[in-house]
Design a protein around this motif. Structure first.
Motif, PDB file in Angstrom:
ATOM      1  N   GLY A 139      84.700  -5.766  53.564  1.00 58.56           N
ATOM      2  CA  GLY A 139      84.466  -6.599  52.390  1.00 58.56           C
ATOM      3  C   GLY A 139      83.048  -7.137  52.364  1.00 58.56           C
ATOM      4  O   GLY A 139      82.410  -7.212  51.306  1.00 58.56           O
ATOM      5  N   ALA A 140      82.533  -7.512  53.537  1.00 52.47           N
ATOM      6  CA  ALA A 140      81.159  -8.002  53.617  1.00 52.47           C
ATOM      7  C   ALA A 140      80.175  -6.901  53.227  1.00 52.47           C
ATOM      8  O   ALA A 140      79.182  -7.154  52.531  1.00 52.47           O
ATOM      9  CB  ALA A 140      80.862  -8.496  55.029  1.00 52.47           C
ATOM     10  N   ALA A 141      80.445  -5.670  53.673  1.00 54.30           N
ATOM     11  CA  ALA A 141      79.582  -4.552  53.299  1.00 54.30           C
ATOM     12  C   ALA A 141      79.588  -4.359  51.785  1.00 54.30           C
ATOM     13  O   ALA A 141      78.538  -4.143  51.166  1.00 54.30           O
ATOM     14  CB  ALA A 141      80.045  -3.276  54.000  1.00 54.30           C
ATOM     15  N   ALA A 142      80.762  -4.465  51.170  1.00 51.31           N
ATOM     16  CA  ALA A 142      80.869  -4.314  49.720  1.00 51.31           C
ATOM     17  C   ALA A 142      80.087  -5.394  48.992  1.00 51.31           C
ATOM     18  O   ALA A 142      79.438  -5.138  47.975  1.00 51.31           O
ATOM     19  CB  ALA A 142      82.337  -4.344  49.300  1.00 51.31           C
ATOM     20  N   LEU A 143      80.142  -6.608  49.518  1.00 52.82           N
ATOM     21  CA  LEU A 143      79.433  -7.719  48.889  1.00 52.82           C
ATOM     22  C   LEU A 143      77.924  -7.550  49.030  1.00 52.82           C
ATOM     23  O   LEU A 143      77.161  -7.777  48.082  1.00 52.82           O
ATOM     24  CB  LEU A 143      79.873  -9.043  49.515  1.00 52.82           C
ATOM     25  CG  LEU A 143      79.270 -10.322  48.935  1.00 52.82           C
ATOM     26  CD1 LEU A 143      79.481 -10.389  47.432  1.00 52.82           C
ATOM     27  CD2 LEU A 143      79.889 -11.542  49.593  1.00 52.82           C
ATOM     28  N   LEU A 144      77.478  -7.129  50.200  1.00 53.71           N
ATOM     29  CA  LEU A 144      76.048  -6.921  50.413  1.00 53.71           C
ATOM     30  C   LEU A 144      75.505  -5.772  49.555  1.00 53.71           C
ATOM     31  O   LEU A 144      74.380  -5.825  49.056  1.00 53.71           O
ATOM     32  CB  LEU A 144      75.778  -6.636  51.887  1.00 53.71           C
ATOM     33  CG  LEU A 144      75.975  -7.810  52.848  1.00 53.71           C
ATOM     34  CD1 LEU A 144      76.022  -7.322  54.283  1.00 53.71           C
ATOM     35  CD2 LEU A 144      74.870  -8.843  52.672  1.00 53.71           C
ATOM     36  N   CYS A 145      76.303  -4.722  49.406  1.00 48.90           N
ATOM     37  CA  CYS A 145      75.869  -3.537  48.666  1.00 48.90           C
ATOM     38  C   CYS A 145      76.083  -3.676  47.163  1.00 48.90           C
ATOM     39  O   CYS A 145      75.647  -2.803  46.391  1.00 48.90           O
ATOM     40  CB  CYS A 145      76.625  -2.312  49.170  1.00 48.90           C
ATOM     41  SG  CYS A 145      76.278  -1.850  50.888  1.00 48.90           S
ATOM     42  N   PHE A 146      76.756  -4.730  46.746  1.00 47.37           N
ATOM     43  CA  PHE A 146      77.102  -4.928  45.338  1.00 47.37           C
ATOM     44  C   PHE A 146      75.878  -4.758  44.436  1.00 47.37           C
ATOM     45  O   PHE A 146      74.785  -5.218  44.735  1.00 47.37           O
ATOM     46  CB  PHE A 146      77.691  -6.330  45.154  1.00 47.37           C
ATOM     47  CG  PHE A 146      78.021  -6.671  43.735  1.00 47.37           C
ATOM     48  CD1 PHE A 146      79.188  -6.211  43.163  1.00 47.37           C
ATOM     49  CD2 PHE A 146      77.166  -7.455  42.976  1.00 47.37           C
ATOM     50  CE1 PHE A 146      79.512  -6.527  41.847  1.00 47.37           C
ATOM     51  CE2 PHE A 146      77.474  -7.784  41.670  1.00 47.37           C
ATOM     52  CZ  PHE A 146      78.645  -7.311  41.093  1.00 47.37           C
ATOM     53  N   GLY A 147      76.087  -4.068  43.299  1.00 45.48           N
ATOM     54  CA  GLY A 147      74.985  -3.862  42.363  1.00 45.48           C
ATOM     55  C   GLY A 147      74.098  -2.706  42.731  1.00 45.48           C
ATOM     56  O   GLY A 147      72.949  -2.627  42.271  1.00 45.48           O
ATOM     57  N   ASP A 148      74.593  -1.799  43.571  1.00 44.22           N
ATOM     58  CA  ASP A 148      73.848  -0.612  44.000  1.00 44.22           C
ATOM     59  C   ASP A 148      72.546  -0.986  44.707  1.00 44.22           C
ATOM     60  O   ASP A 148      71.508  -0.348  44.527  1.00 44.22           O
ATOM     61  CB  ASP A 148      73.552   0.296  42.797  1.00 44.22           C
ATOM     62  CG  ASP A 148      73.274   1.739  43.210  1.00 44.22           C
ATOM     63  OD1 ASP A 148      73.839   2.187  44.227  1.00 44.22           O
ATOM     64  OD2 ASP A 148      72.478   2.410  42.524  1.00 44.22           O
ATOM     65  N   ARG A 149      72.626  -2.030  45.541  1.00 38.80           N
ATOM     66  CA  ARG A 149      71.448  -2.440  46.295  1.00 38.80           C
ATOM     67  C   ARG A 149      71.113  -1.442  47.398  1.00 38.80           C
ATOM     68  O   ARG A 149      72.000  -0.812  47.957  1.00 38.80           O
ATOM     69  CB  ARG A 149      71.667  -3.803  46.951  1.00 38.80           C
ATOM     70  CG  ARG A 149      71.795  -4.953  46.003  1.00 38.80           C
ATOM     71  CD  ARG A 149      71.751  -6.269  46.769  1.00 38.80           C
ATOM     72  NE  ARG A 149      72.002  -7.391  45.889  1.00 38.80           N
ATOM     73  CZ  ARG A 149      73.199  -7.896  45.634  1.00 38.80           C
ATOM     74  NH1 ARG A 149      74.256  -7.369  46.226  1.00 38.80           N
ATOM     75  NH2 ARG A 149      73.345  -8.908  44.821  1.00 38.80           N
ATOM     76  N   ASP A 150      69.844  -1.371  47.730  1.00 43.41           N
ATOM     77  CA  ASP A 150      69.376  -0.568  48.854  1.00 43.41           C
ATOM     78  C   ASP A 150      68.945  -1.527  49.949  1.00 43.41           C
ATOM     79  O   ASP A 150      67.903  -2.168  49.863  1.00 43.41           O
ATOM     80  CB  ASP A 150      68.201   0.321  48.431  1.00 43.41           C
ATOM     81  CG  ASP A 150      67.693   1.210  49.561  1.00 43.41           C
ATOM     82  OD1 ASP A 150      68.199   1.095  50.703  1.00 43.41           O
ATOM     83  OD2 ASP A 150      66.774   2.008  49.310  1.00 43.41           O
ATOM     84  N   LEU A 151      69.758  -1.642  51.010  1.00 37.62           N
ATOM     85  CA  LEU A 151      69.469  -2.594  52.075  1.00 37.62           C
ATOM     86  C   LEU A 151      68.436  -2.082  53.074  1.00 37.62           C
ATOM     87  O   LEU A 151      68.116  -2.769  54.037  1.00 37.62           O
ATOM     88  CB  LEU A 151      70.753  -2.990  52.811  1.00 37.62           C
ATOM     89  CG  LEU A 151      71.476  -4.231  52.249  1.00 37.62           C
ATOM     90  CD1 LEU A 151      71.950  -3.995  50.832  1.00 37.62           C
ATOM     91  CD2 LEU A 151      72.635  -4.630  53.137  1.00 37.62           C
TER      92      LEU A 151
END
Length: 263
Positions: A213-225
């Protein structure tokens, strides 16, 4: 039908400023008790943003069903002594990275960023506000005792967030509370909740589910980490505090290098 998700923020104990201050005292307390600091590094910790990547996660079949994180046991056992992270938590973070590669291919999230969040939020599912009775992950990945934050009722320097889940997730039918190893608020979990352990239920109290779930939240909006702007935006979406951002950055970078194991 694809749901449109709104911008999500305000996850976890970290949302509560007073609790952030309390958590920052952990290093002092541990020193007072004669225990080494959380990050007793063998080499200077990088200051990179995004953080330097941690040890490569070996490829496993994350679509095979069941608790796929268990397939990373050999990897986590070796890495646990270097990072001072309990193996079960490490397996969850590594599994979340691999699943995210498929679900969010443009995100490039690494496990040690998730580990950095988990360290700041609850010390990997162990910090529950009670110094004398810390939590411990049971064999199924649930903190025992459960980790539930204080009521977000507007007092004690908290935001005021009326109940959004009838107490289903946090046990409070009047105000929301953050729950689990990654300290999700019910309204955030509704948007990004995931089943990481293959039991058919998305539960923020379970470490595999919470990590994914944390990964989904961080990646939300098609972000490039993998770029500074994307990584910073992802972490600030989790908690809109620059102090929080710096703590996660420091923790994640610390997990990118070998650490001295505690006795």
């Amino acid at each position: 039908m694809t749901r449109r998700l709104r911008r999500i923020g305000g996850c976890g104990i970290g949302v509560v400023l007073v609790v952030i201050v309390i958590i920052s005292l952990v290093g002092w307390v541990l020193s007072f008790l004669g225990k080494p600091p959380a990050f007793d590094e063998l080499a200077p910790v990088p200051q990179s943003m995004p953080p330097e990547p941690g040890a490569e996660v070996p490829a496993i079949d994350v679509n095979s069903g069941g608790r796929t994180a268990d397939k990373l046991t050999f990897w986590a056992e070796d890495l646990s002594a270097q990072t001072e992270i309990e193996p079960q938590a490490l397996r969850a973070y590594g599994n979340a990275e691999l699943v995210a590669r498929e679900r969010f291919p443009n995100c490039h999230i690494r496990w040690n960023t998730i580990a950095g969040l988990a360290y700041v939020e609850t010390r990997h599912g162990t910090y529950n506000g009670n110094w004398f009775k810390p939590s411990k992950l049971d064999e199924n990945g649930y903190p025992d005792p459960p980790i539930v934050g204080i009521a977000l009722d507007g007092t004690n320097n908290t935001a005021k967030i009326p109940d959004t889940d009838n107490g289903t997730i946090d046990g409070d039918s009047e105000h929301d509370r953050a729950v689990g190893p990654l300290q999700f608020l019910p309204q955030s979990w509704e948007q990004v909740g995931a089943d990481g352990n293959g039991d058919g239920v998305a539960d923020p109290n379970q470490i595999d589910d919470a990590a994914l779930g944390a990964a989904a939240l961080l990646c939300f909006g098609d972000r490039d980490l993998s770029i500074e702007e994307g990584w910073k935006a992802g972490v600030l979406n989790y908690n809109q505090s620059l102090d929080y951002l710096r703590k996660v950055q420091s923790a994640a970078n610390s997990y990118s290098i070998p650490q001295r194991a505690t006795s």
